[in-house]
Design a protein around this motif. Structure first.
Motif, short mmCIF file in Angstrom:
data_model
loop_
_atom_site.label_atom_id
_atom_site.label_comp_id
_atom_site.label_asym_id
_atom_site.label_seq_id
_atom_site.Cartn_x
_atom_site.Cartn_y
_atom_site.Cartn_z
N ILE A 57 13.41 -10.75 0.90
CA ILE A 57 11.96 -10.87 0.88
C ILE A 57 11.43 -9.40 0.49
O ILE A 57 12.16 -8.47 0.73
CB ILE A 57 11.40 -11.37 1.96
N PRO A 58 10.10 -9.20 0.11
CA PRO A 58 9.56 -8.03 -0.39
C PRO A 58 9.21 -7.45 0.92
O PRO A 58 8.77 -8.20 2.13
CB PRO A 58 8.26 -8.15 -1.21
N LYS A 59 9.38 -6.07 1.12
CA LYS A 59 9.08 -5.45 2.47
C LYS A 59 7.76 -4.84 2.87
O LYS A 59 7.44 -4.47 3.85
CB LYS A 59 10.05 -4.18 2.75
N ASP A 60 6.89 -4.85 1.73
CA ASP A 60 5.52 -4.09 2.16
C ASP A 60 4.82 -5.27 3.00
O ASP A 60 4.94 -6.18 2.72
CB ASP A 60 4.85 -3.87 0.57
N PRO A 61 4.05 -4.68 3.96
CA PRO A 61 3.39 -5.55 4.98
C PRO A 61 2.82 -7.10 4.62
O PRO A 61 3.03 -7.88 5.21
CB PRO A 61 2.58 -4.62 5.79
N THR A 62 1.79 -6.86 3.60
CA THR A 62 1.33 -8.15 3.22
C THR A 62 2.16 -9.17 2.42
O THR A 62 2.10 -10.28 2.84
CB THR A 62 0.07 -7.84 2.37
N ASN A 63 3.19 -8.60 1.77
CA ASN A 63 4.21 -9.57 0.92
C ASN A 63 4.95 -10.01 1.72
O ASN A 63 5.69 -11.16 1.48
CB ASN A 63 4.49 -8.74 -0.24
N LEU A 64 5.65 -9.26 3.05
CA LEU A 64 6.45 -9.68 3.77
C LEU A 64 5.84 -10.81 4.63
O LEU A 64 6.62 -12.07 4.79
CB LEU A 64 6.84 -8.48 4.60
N GLY A 65 4.63 -10.88 5.09
CA GLY A 65 4.20 -11.76 5.85
C GLY A 65 3.77 -12.90 5.08
O GLY A 65 3.92 -14.15 5.34
N ARG A 66 3.48 -12.76 3.75
CA ARG A 66 3.23 -14.00 2.68
C ARG A 66 4.73 -14.69 2.60
O ARG A 66 4.45 -15.84 2.43
CB ARG A 66 2.79 -13.30 1.40
#
Length: 280
Positions: A133-142
């Motif tokens: 999964i992507p690790k930047d905070p918003t895309n991780l949560g998404r």
């Protein structure tokens, strides 16, 4: 001496005028606008460029292939606007970096998808499989919310997308969830059981966001609407607002629908439409 003084004054006035012209390139009312965007969105902006030219605006397009540099370039004044990110990512990024930027227009929603070369359905995941999964905070949560929607994990009650893997409450198949840079998610398809990839990154990797995902999100969440951003001091710039209006024309909307075939869904709404996105 008098003639020499007159010549010197003339030179000083000329230099002053030249300096004034160069410093006004990005002032309000400027007819040249530099936009930073992602590779996937360049075709749309080429059309906006054409339509802007008809209105006397020269639009220059700068392509970025990551989610960090476009906001930094905007903050430093290297570009006038950017258009590549969701509103929730934008708000998080500018807060973390203390950037004085503002959203000035809506563009589209690009639904995130779960892709795999090893399985065809979510039910085929095996115990211990890896999911990238992507690790930047918003895309991780998404991505975590997408996994929960797919029935793979259960998140802590009240999770809205902010936070990391510590929010996973139940992981019945002991999936190995591996965060990486968003630009690397597609590369993980050769090794992992699946990878959750942002729509534009999937297009860059030659994937079809409407046909290839084994599971995907819908386009109902306002938090994932992409926006046009500018420096806050220029949020009322008439030329920049004109660009945002051009993006919402019927010609551009129809182009997005036809060109992306569902991979991008146009959002023809004023920026005030997103005022309550955190409640959705």
């Amino acid at each position: 001496m008098k003639k020499l003084a007159i010549i010197l004054v003339g030179l000083l006035l000329l230099l002053s005028a030249c300096g004034s012209n160069s410093s006004s390139d990005n002032s309000e009312g400027s007819k040249t606008v530099i936009v930073g965007t992602s590779s996937a969105e360049v075709p749309t902006w080429e059309l906006v460029k054409k339509l802007a030219k008809e209105k006397g605006i020269t639009l220059e397009i700068v392509k970025f292939d990551d989610y960090v540099q476009p906001n930094l370039a905007l903050d430093s004044g290297e570009i006038d606007i950017n258009a590549f990110q969701t509103v929730v990512y934008f708000d998080s990024f500018k807060k973390d970096r203390n950037l004085d930027l503002a959203a000035i227009g809506t563009t589209s929603i690009w639904p995130m998808g779960m892709y795999s070369k090893k399985i065809k359905e979510v039910s085929e995941f095996k115990d211990g499989d890896q999911v990238i999964i992507p690790k930047d905070p918003t895309n991780l949560g998404r991505a975590l919310l997408l996994m929960q929607k797919a029935g793979l994990i259960t998140l802590k009650e009240g999770f809205t997308g902010a936070g990391g893997l510590e929010n996973v409450e139940k992981n019945p198949k002991n999936l190995k969830i591996t965060p990486v840079d968003a630009g690397q998610t597609a590369r993980g398809l050769d090794d992992a059981a699946a990878s959750i990839i942002n729509c534009d990154m999937a297009i860059n990797a030659g994937l079809n966001p409407t046909k290839d995902p084994i599971f995907g999100e819908d386009a109902s969440n306002k938090a994932y609407v992409n926006i046009i951003a500018a420096q806050t001091k220029r949020k009322d710039d008439k030329t920049l607002k004109q660009i945002a209006d051009i993006y919402h024309t019927e010609e551009v909307t129809n182009f997005i629908k036809k060109h992306f075939n569902g991979a991008a869904i146009p959002v023809v709404e004023p920026i005030s439409y997103l005022d309550d996105y955190k409640q959705n």
